[in-house]
Design a protein around this motif. Structure first.
Motif, PDB file in Angstrom:
ATOM      1  N   VAL A 276       0.837  -1.191   0.000  1.00 21.09           N
ATOM      2  CA  VAL A 276       0.000   0.000   0.000  1.00 21.09           C
ATOM      3  C   VAL A 276       0.873   1.243   0.000  1.00 21.09           C
ATOM      4  N   GLU A 277       0.360   2.312  -0.542  1.00 20.65           N
ATOM      5  CA  GLU A 277       1.053   3.599  -0.541  1.00 20.65           C
ATOM      6  C   GLU A 277       0.889   4.247   0.832  1.00 20.65           C
ATOM      7  N   THR A 278       1.939   4.937   1.292  1.00 20.43           N
ATOM      8  CA  THR A 278       1.855   5.668   2.552  1.00 20.43           C
ATOM      9  C   THR A 278       2.264   7.115   2.329  1.00 20.43           C
ATOM     10  N   LYS A 279       1.918   7.945   3.275  1.00 16.66           N
ATOM     11  CA  LYS A 279       2.322   9.342   3.215  1.00 16.66           C
ATOM     12  C   LYS A 279       3.676   9.562   3.878  1.00 16.66           C
ATOM     13  N   LEU A 280       4.225   8.500   4.467  1.00 12.73           N
ATOM     14  CA  LEU A 280       5.508   8.615   5.155  1.00 12.73           C
ATOM     15  C   LEU A 280       6.667   8.540   4.169  1.00 12.73           C
ATOM     16  N   ALA A 281       7.666   9.378   4.389  1.00 11.04           N
ATOM     17  CA  ALA A 281       8.852   9.352   3.544  1.00 11.04           C
ATOM     18  C   ALA A 281       9.966   8.542   4.172  1.00 11.04           C
ATOM     19  N   GLY A 282       9.823   8.233   5.467  1.00 11.61           N
ATOM     20  CA  GLY A 282      10.869   7.478   6.128  1.00 11.61           C
ATOM     21  C   GLY A 282      10.572   7.210   7.588  1.00 11.61           C
ATOM     22  N   VAL A 283      11.522   6.548   8.234  1.00 13.47           N
ATOM     23  CA  VAL A 283      11.378   6.148   9.630  1.00 13.47           C
ATOM     24  C   VAL A 283      12.659   6.486  10.385  1.00 13.47           C
ATOM     25  N   VAL A 284      12.510   6.990  11.599  1.00 18.61           N
ATOM     26  CA  VAL A 284      13.635   7.227  12.494  1.00 18.61           C
ATOM     27  C   VAL A 284      13.466   6.260  13.665  1.00 18.61           C
ATOM     28  N   LEU A 285      14.489   5.459  13.919  1.00 16.99           N
ATOM     29  CA  LEU A 285      14.445   4.462  14.981  1.00 16.99           C
ATOM     30  C   LEU A 285      15.289   4.919  16.164  1.00 16.99           C
ATOM     31  N   VAL A 286      14.713   4.843  17.358  1.00 20.06           N
ATOM     32  CA  VAL A 286      15.405   5.172  18.595  1.00 20.06           C
ATOM     33  C   VAL A 286      15.511   3.879  19.395  1.00 20.06           C
ATOM     34  N   CYS A 287      16.711   3.449  19.714  1.00 16.60           N
ATOM     35  CA  CYS A 287      16.917   2.187  20.423  1.00 16.60           C
ATOM     36  C   CYS A 287      16.430   2.305  21.857  1.00 16.60           C
ATOM     37  N   GLY A 288      15.464   1.501  22.217  1.00 19.26           N
ATOM     38  CA  GLY A 288      14.951   1.493  23.576  1.00 19.26           C
ATOM     39  C   GLY A 288      15.768   0.631  24.510  1.00 19.26           C
ATOM     40  N   ASP A 289      16.550  -0.275  23.968  1.00 19.60           N
ATOM     41  CA  ASP A 289      17.360  -1.161  24.802  1.00 19.60           C
ATOM     42  C   ASP A 289      18.618  -0.474  25.338  1.00 19.60           C
ATOM     43  N   CYS A 290      19.065   0.595  24.674  1.00 22.11           N
ATOM     44  CA  CYS A 290      20.287   1.286  25.111  1.00 22.11           C
ATOM     45  C   CYS A 290      20.153   1.831  26.527  1.00 22.11           C
ATOM     46  N   GLU A 291      19.001   2.371  26.867  1.00 20.76           N
ATOM     47  CA  GLU A 291      18.848   2.974  28.187  1.00 20.76           C
ATOM     48  C   GLU A 291      18.847   1.927  29.295  1.00 20.76           C
ATOM     49  N   GLU A 292      18.538   0.687  28.975  1.00 25.66           N
ATOM     50  CA  GLU A 292      18.473  -0.376  29.975  1.00 25.66           C
ATOM     51  C   GLU A 292      19.822  -1.062  30.208  1.00 25.66           C
ATOM     52  N   ARG A 293      20.772  -0.857  29.299  1.00 22.18           N
ATOM     53  CA  ARG A 293      22.084  -1.482  29.468  1.00 22.18           C
ATOM     54  C   ARG A 293      22.843  -0.836  30.628  1.00 22.18           C
ATOM     55  N   SER A 294      23.692  -1.604  31.270  1.00 30.99           N
ATOM     56  CA  SER A 294      24.483  -1.064  32.380  1.00 30.99           C
ATOM     57  C   SER A 294      25.500  -0.030  31.900  1.00 30.99           C
ATOM     58  N   ASP A 295      25.960  -0.149  30.651  1.00 29.68           N
ATOM     59  CA  ASP A 295      26.905   0.830  30.104  1.00 29.68           C
ATOM     60  C   ASP A 295      26.223   1.788  29.130  1.00 29.68           C
ATOM     61  N   GLY A 296      24.924   1.930  29.271  1.00 32.55           N
ATOM     62  CA  GLY A 296      24.160   2.835  28.408  1.00 32.55           C
ATOM     63  C   GLY A 296      24.247   4.277  28.881  1.00 32.55           C
ATOM     64  N   PRO A 297      23.498   5.166  28.247  1.00 30.70           N
ATOM     65  CA  PRO A 297      23.549   6.586  28.611  1.00 30.70           C
ATOM     66  C   PRO A 297      22.956   6.804  30.009  1.00 30.70           C
TER      67      PRO A 297
ATOM     68  N   ALA B  84      26.031   5.799  25.352  1.00 30.85           N
ATOM     69  CA  ALA B  84      25.263   6.554  24.366  1.00 30.85           C
ATOM     70  C   ALA B  84      24.054   5.737  23.914  1.00 30.85           C
ATOM     71  N   MET B  85      23.193   6.382  23.149  1.00 28.74           N
ATOM     72  CA  MET B  85      22.008   5.743  22.598  1.00 28.74           C
ATOM     73  C   MET B  85      22.125   5.725  21.077  1.00 28.74           C
ATOM     74  N   ALA B  86      21.688   4.636  20.468  1.00 25.46           N
ATOM     75  CA  ALA B  86      21.782   4.484  19.018  1.00 25.46           C
ATOM     76  C   ALA B  86      20.513   5.016  18.345  1.00 25.46           C
ATOM     77  N   LEU B  87      20.708   5.755  17.254  1.00 30.19           N
ATOM     78  CA  LEU B  87      19.613   6.248  16.413  1.00 30.19           C
ATOM     79  C   LEU B  87      19.898   5.830  14.981  1.00 30.19           C
ATOM     80  N   ALA B  88      18.850   5.542  14.234  1.00 31.58           N
ATOM     81  CA  ALA B  88      19.014   5.220  12.816  1.00 31.58           C
ATOM     82  C   ALA B  88      17.832   5.809  12.056  1.00 31.58           C
TER      83      ALA B  88
END
Length: 102
Positions: free
Chosen positions: A8-29, A67-71
């Motif tokens: 299907v066609e969407t109006k979205l041009a893209g996606v930004v992903l924010v890692c939720g697991d980074c904040e839970e790691r012991s060596d995370g931000p 740090a936290m990963a973004l893509a």
């Protein structure tokens, strides 16, 4: 019959992903939370002429220390990835993404 799912066609041009697991790691931000980063990115990207969806994801496999990963993946543009340690880094990522999708 075709075995592929209907597209299907969407109006979205893209996606930004924010890692939720980074904040839970012991060596995370220590000061960043995925929900906070997601809100900041949404606010910083609202002025773009294209629509990007900002979502929290599970591990992206980048696993930066303190740090936290973004893509980001946008239609017709090279994927971007970043390691953010503070709010200034989130803003810089949003600016770089805005330049690449215009």
């Amino acid at each position: 019959m075709s075995s592929s799912p209907p597209l299907v066609e969407t109006k979205l041009a893209g996606v930004v992903l924010v890692c939720g697991d980074c904040e839970e790691r012991s060596d995370g931000p220590t000061k960043l939370r995925a929900r906070q980063v997601r809100k900041e990115l949404k606010r910083d990207l609202v002025h773009l002429p294209v629509r990007l969806r900002v979502v929290q994801s599970s591990c992206l496999g980048l696993c930066p220390k303190k740090a936290m990963a973004l893509a980001a993946v946008a239609q017709g543009h090279a994927p971007l990835a970043a390691e953010v340690c503070r709010d200034d880094d989130v803003e810089a990522f949003a600016k770089a993404l805005a330049k690449s999708v215009r």
